[in-house]
Design a protein around this motif. Structure first.
Motif, PDB file in Angstrom:
ATOM      1  N   ASP A   1      -6.712 -13.881  -0.238  1.00  0.00           N
ATOM      2  CA  ASP A   1      -6.587 -13.161   1.026  1.00  0.00           C
ATOM      3  C   ASP A   1      -7.934 -12.781   1.649  1.00  0.00           C
ATOM      4  OD1 ASP A   1      -7.370 -11.240  -0.736  1.00  0.00           O
ATOM      5  OD2 ASP A   1      -5.615  -9.961  -0.486  1.00  0.00           O
TER       6      ASP A   1
ATOM      7  N   ILE B   1       0.845  -1.190   0.000  1.00  0.00           N
ATOM      8  CA  ILE B   1       0.000   0.000   0.000  1.00  0.00           C
ATOM      9  C   ILE B   1       0.878   1.237   0.000  1.00  0.00           C
ATOM     10  CG2 ILE B   1      -2.049  -1.069   1.007  1.00  0.00           C
ATOM     11  CD1 ILE B   1      -1.191  -0.164   3.714  1.00  0.00           C
TER      12      ILE B   1
ATOM     13  N   ASN C   1      -8.429  -9.927  12.121  1.00  0.00           N
ATOM     14  CA  ASN C   1      -8.205  -8.575  12.605  1.00  0.00           C
ATOM     15  C   ASN C   1      -8.343  -8.447  14.117  1.00  0.00           C
ATOM     16  OD1 ASN C   1      -7.639  -5.847  12.253  1.00  0.00           O
ATOM     17  ND2 ASN C   1      -9.799  -5.342  12.196  1.00  0.00           N
TER      18      ASN C   1
ATOM     19  N   SER D   1      -9.494 -10.485   6.943  1.00  0.00           N
ATOM     20  CA  SER D   1     -10.279  -9.608   7.811  1.00  0.00           C
ATOM     21  C   SER D   1     -10.767 -10.331   9.062  1.00  0.00           C
ATOM     22  CB  SER D   1     -11.452  -9.010   7.046  1.00  0.00           C
ATOM     23  OG  SER D   1     -12.275 -10.042   6.550  1.00  0.00           O
TER      24      SER D   1
ATOM     25  N   TYR E   1      -0.787  -4.928   4.026  1.00  0.00           N
ATOM     26  CA  TYR E   1      -2.205  -4.597   4.122  1.00  0.00           C
ATOM     27  C   TYR E   1      -2.433  -3.623   5.256  1.00  0.00           C
ATOM     28  CZ  TYR E   1      -3.310  -8.757   1.395  1.00  0.00           C
ATOM     29  OH  TYR E   1      -3.399  -9.698   0.412  1.00  0.00           O
ATOM     30  N   SER E   2      -3.506  -2.885   5.141  1.00  0.00           N
ATOM     31  CA  SER E   2      -4.024  -2.098   6.246  1.00  0.00           C
ATOM     32  C   SER E   2      -5.502  -2.448   6.354  1.00  0.00           C
ATOM     33  CB  SER E   2      -3.839  -0.608   5.975  1.00  0.00           C
ATOM     34  OG  SER E   2      -4.329   0.138   7.057  1.00  0.00           O
ATOM     35  N   ILE E   3      -5.876  -3.047   7.492  1.00  0.00           N
ATOM     36  CA  ILE E   3      -7.267  -3.422   7.724  1.00  0.00           C
ATOM     37  C   ILE E   3      -7.698  -2.743   9.017  1.00  0.00           C
ATOM     38  CG2 ILE E   3      -8.900  -5.308   8.094  1.00  0.00           C
ATOM     39  CD1 ILE E   3      -6.832  -7.157   6.693  1.00  0.00           C
TER      40      ILE E   3
ATOM     41  N   GLN F   1      -1.844  -2.534  10.645  1.00  0.00           N
ATOM     42  CA  GLN F   1      -0.931  -2.841   9.551  1.00  0.00           C
ATOM     43  C   GLN F   1      -0.509  -4.311   9.619  1.00  0.00           C
ATOM     44  OE1 GLN F   1      -0.909  -0.142   7.713  1.00  0.00           O
ATOM     45  NE2 GLN F   1      -1.865   0.935   9.401  1.00  0.00           N
ATOM     46  N   TYR F   2      -0.565  -4.969   8.480  1.00  0.00           N
ATOM     47  CA  TYR F   2      -0.190  -6.382   8.382  1.00  0.00           C
ATOM     48  C   TYR F   2       0.809  -6.561   7.246  1.00  0.00           C
ATOM     49  CZ  TYR F   2      -4.420  -7.373  11.083  1.00  0.00           C
ATOM     50  OH  TYR F   2      -5.389  -7.416  12.050  1.00  0.00           O
TER      51      TYR F   2
ATOM     52  N   THR G   1       3.243  -8.961   0.806  1.00  0.00           N
ATOM     53  CA  THR G   1       2.136  -8.035   0.590  1.00  0.00           C
ATOM     54  C   THR G   1       1.912  -7.276   1.893  1.00  0.00           C
ATOM     55  OG1 THR G   1       1.121  -9.671  -0.872  1.00  0.00           O
ATOM     56  CG2 THR G   1      -0.262  -7.841  -0.176  1.00  0.00           C
TER      57      THR G   1
END
Length: 180
Positions: free
Chosen positions: A151, A89, A158, A155, A133-135, A139-140, A131
Protein backbone atom coordinates in the motif's frame (compact mmCIF):
# COMPACT_ATOMS: atom_id res chain seq x y z
CA UNK A 1 -27.96 15.66 6.13
CA UNK A 2 -31.65 15.31 6.53
CA UNK A 3 -32.75 12.89 9.23
CA UNK A 4 -35.01 10.95 6.88
CA UNK A 5 -32.02 10.01 4.70
CA UNK A 6 -30.15 8.71 7.74
CA UNK A 7 -33.18 6.76 8.93
CA UNK A 8 -33.79 5.29 5.46
CA UNK A 9 -30.12 4.29 5.19
CA UNK A 10 -30.21 2.58 8.61
CA UNK A 11 -33.48 0.80 7.84
CA UNK A 12 -32.07 -0.51 4.56
CA UNK A 13 -29.03 -1.82 6.40
CA UNK A 14 -31.28 -3.53 8.96
CA UNK A 15 -33.38 -5.08 6.19
CA UNK A 16 -30.26 -6.50 4.55
CA UNK A 17 -29.06 -7.94 7.85
CA UNK A 18 -32.44 -9.53 8.54
CA UNK A 19 -32.49 -10.99 5.02
CA UNK A 20 -28.97 -12.40 5.45
CA UNK A 21 -29.83 -13.82 8.87
CA UNK A 22 -32.91 -15.57 7.48
CA UNK A 23 -30.79 -17.04 4.67
CA UNK A 24 -28.25 -18.32 7.21
CA UNK A 25 -31.01 -20.03 9.18
CA UNK A 26 -32.48 -21.59 6.03
CA UNK A 27 -29.12 -23.06 5.01
CA UNK A 28 -28.54 -24.51 8.50
CA UNK A 29 -32.09 -25.88 8.58
CA UNK A 30 -31.54 -27.46 5.15
CA UNK A 31 -28.36 -29.19 6.26
CA UNK A 32 -30.12 -30.55 9.33
CA UNK A 33 -33.11 -31.73 7.30
CA UNK A 34 -30.90 -33.78 4.99
CA UNK A 35 -29.00 -35.14 8.01
CA UNK A 36 -25.71 -33.31 7.42
CA UNK A 37 -24.91 -31.96 10.89
CA UNK A 38 -21.18 -31.55 10.14
CA UNK A 39 -21.94 -29.26 7.20
CA UNK A 40 -24.33 -27.30 9.43
CA UNK A 41 -21.59 -26.91 12.07
CA UNK A 42 -19.03 -25.82 9.46
CA UNK A 43 -21.50 -23.29 8.10
CA UNK A 44 -22.17 -21.95 11.61
CA UNK A 45 -18.39 -21.54 12.11
CA UNK A 46 -18.18 -19.61 8.84
CA UNK A 47 -21.03 -17.32 9.89
CA UNK A 48 -19.42 -16.83 13.30
CA UNK A 49 -16.15 -15.70 11.64
CA UNK A 50 -18.13 -13.25 9.54
CA UNK A 51 -19.87 -11.89 12.64
CA UNK A 52 -16.53 -11.38 14.39
CA UNK A 53 -15.33 -9.31 11.43
CA UNK A 54 -18.58 -7.32 11.39
CA UNK A 55 -18.07 -6.59 15.09
CA UNK A 56 -14.81 -4.84 14.22
CA UNK A 57 -16.77 -2.58 11.90
CA UNK A 58 -19.58 -1.89 14.36
CA UNK A 59 -17.05 -1.07 17.09
CA UNK A 60 -15.68 1.85 15.09
CA UNK A 61 -16.09 5.27 16.62
CA UNK A 62 -17.89 6.50 13.50
CA UNK A 63 -21.24 4.91 12.75
CA UNK A 64 -21.15 6.48 9.28
CA UNK A 65 -17.97 4.64 8.33
CA UNK A 66 -19.48 1.43 9.71
CA UNK A 67 -22.55 1.85 7.51
CA UNK A 68 -20.44 2.73 4.47
CA UNK A 69 -18.32 -0.40 4.94
CA UNK A 70 -21.47 -2.45 5.41
CA UNK A 71 -22.75 -1.06 2.08
CA UNK A 72 -19.52 -2.15 0.41
CA UNK A 73 -19.70 -5.60 2.01
CA UNK A 74 -23.25 -5.93 0.71
CA UNK A 75 -22.02 -5.20 -2.82
CA UNK A 76 -19.23 -7.77 -2.45
CA UNK A 77 -21.68 -10.41 -1.24
CA UNK A 78 -24.18 -9.64 -4.04
CA UNK A 79 -21.32 -10.44 -6.45
CA UNK A 80 -21.02 -13.84 -4.74
CA UNK A 81 -17.59 -13.16 -3.24
CA UNK A 82 -16.14 -13.73 0.21
CA UNK A 83 -14.58 -10.87 2.16
CA UNK A 84 -12.20 -10.41 5.09
CA UNK A 85 -11.28 -7.45 7.24
CA UNK A 86 -7.53 -7.05 6.86
CA UNK A 87 -7.15 -4.02 9.09
CA UNK A 88 -9.32 -1.21 10.22
CA UNK A 89 -8.31 1.93 12.04
CA UNK A 90 -9.85 2.14 15.47
CA UNK A 91 -10.63 5.84 15.47
CA UNK A 92 -11.97 7.93 12.64
CA UNK A 93 -13.09 11.45 13.44
CA UNK A 94 -16.89 11.50 13.44
CA UNK A 95 -16.74 15.29 13.25
CA UNK A 96 -14.89 15.23 9.93
CA UNK A 97 -17.24 12.64 8.48
CA UNK A 98 -20.39 14.32 9.77
CA UNK A 99 -19.57 17.64 8.14
CA UNK A 100 -18.88 15.93 4.80
CA UNK A 101 -21.46 13.14 4.82
CA UNK A 102 -23.75 15.00 2.39
CA UNK A 103 -20.97 14.80 -0.22
CA UNK A 104 -20.87 11.07 0.26
CA UNK A 105 -24.64 10.66 -0.03
CA UNK A 106 -24.71 12.76 -3.19
CA UNK A 107 -22.39 10.27 -4.88
CA UNK A 108 -23.35 7.10 -3.00
CA UNK A 109 -25.29 5.45 -5.81
CA UNK A 110 -22.61 6.33 -8.38
CA UNK A 111 -19.95 4.80 -6.15
CA UNK A 112 -22.02 1.68 -5.52
CA UNK A 113 -22.83 1.14 -9.20
CA UNK A 114 -19.24 1.71 -10.34
CA UNK A 115 -17.92 -0.51 -7.54
CA UNK A 116 -20.34 -3.30 -8.48
CA UNK A 117 -19.09 -3.21 -12.08
CA UNK A 118 -15.44 -3.27 -10.98
CA UNK A 119 -15.96 -6.14 -8.54
CA UNK A 120 -17.88 -8.20 -11.11
CA UNK A 121 -15.28 -7.70 -13.82
CA UNK A 122 -11.98 -7.64 -11.88
CA UNK A 123 -12.48 -9.77 -8.77
CA UNK A 124 -14.07 -12.86 -10.29
CA UNK A 125 -14.18 -15.72 -7.78
CA UNK A 126 -11.60 -14.10 -5.50
CA UNK A 127 -11.72 -13.23 -1.84
CA UNK A 128 -11.65 -9.53 -1.10
CA UNK A 129 -9.64 -8.03 1.74
CA UNK A 130 -10.94 -4.78 3.24
CA UNK A 131 -8.64 -2.20 4.80
CA UNK A 132 -9.59 1.24 6.10
CA UNK A 133 -7.07 4.07 5.97
CA UNK A 134 -6.91 7.66 7.06
CA UNK A 135 -4.38 9.73 5.12
CA UNK A 136 -4.21 13.45 5.89
CA UNK A 137 -7.72 13.35 7.43
CA UNK A 138 -9.20 11.75 4.32
CA UNK A 139 -10.85 8.38 4.82
CA UNK A 140 -10.22 5.57 2.34
CA UNK A 141 -11.46 2.01 2.01
CA UNK A 142 -9.14 -0.32 0.12
CA UNK A 143 -10.38 -3.55 -1.45
CA UNK A 144 -7.71 -6.00 -2.62
CA UNK A 145 -7.53 -9.57 -3.83
CA UNK A 146 -4.51 -10.30 -1.64
CA UNK A 147 -3.72 -9.85 2.02
CA UNK A 148 -0.12 -8.92 1.08
CA UNK A 149 -0.95 -5.81 -0.95
CA UNK A 150 1.81 -3.17 -1.02
CA UNK A 151 0.00 0.00 0.00
CA UNK A 152 2.97 2.36 -0.35
CA UNK A 153 1.43 4.06 -3.39
CA UNK A 154 -1.73 5.16 -1.54
CA UNK A 155 -0.39 8.49 -0.34
CA UNK A 156 0.19 9.54 -3.96
CA UNK A 157 -3.54 9.29 -4.62
CA UNK A 158 -4.45 11.61 -1.78
CA UNK A 159 -4.73 14.71 -4.01
CA UNK A 160 -6.94 13.08 -6.62
CA UNK A 161 -10.54 14.23 -6.93
CA UNK A 162 -11.71 10.78 -8.09
CA UNK A 163 -13.79 8.78 -5.65
CA UNK A 164 -12.67 5.39 -6.93
CA UNK A 165 -9.18 4.37 -8.05
CA UNK A 166 -8.53 1.05 -9.72
CA UNK A 167 -5.13 -0.63 -9.47
CA UNK A 168 -4.26 -3.66 -11.55
CA UNK A 169 -0.76 -5.07 -11.76
CA UNK A 170 -0.06 -8.69 -12.69
CA UNK A 171 -2.23 -10.77 -10.34
CA UNK A 172 -2.77 -7.94 -7.88
CA UNK A 173 -6.06 -6.08 -8.08
CA UNK A 174 -7.17 -3.25 -5.85
CA UNK A 175 -9.84 -0.60 -5.60
CA UNK A 176 -9.32 2.46 -3.44
CA UNK A 177 -12.50 4.27 -2.44
CA UNK A 178 -12.25 7.84 -1.16
CA UNK A 179 -15.01 8.04 1.41
CA UNK A 180 -14.86 11.63 2.62
Amino acid sequence: MENDKIIKWCINQSRRQRHDFMNYLQVIFGYLQINKPNEALNYIKKINNKMVMLSQIYNLESSYIALIIQDIISIIERCGLEWHIKSIISYISDEEITKNINKYFDTLEKIKNELMLIIKSDFKKQEIYITVYSIDNIQYILLTNTSNFDDSYLSELNNSKDLIHKYDYLDCKAVLIKVI
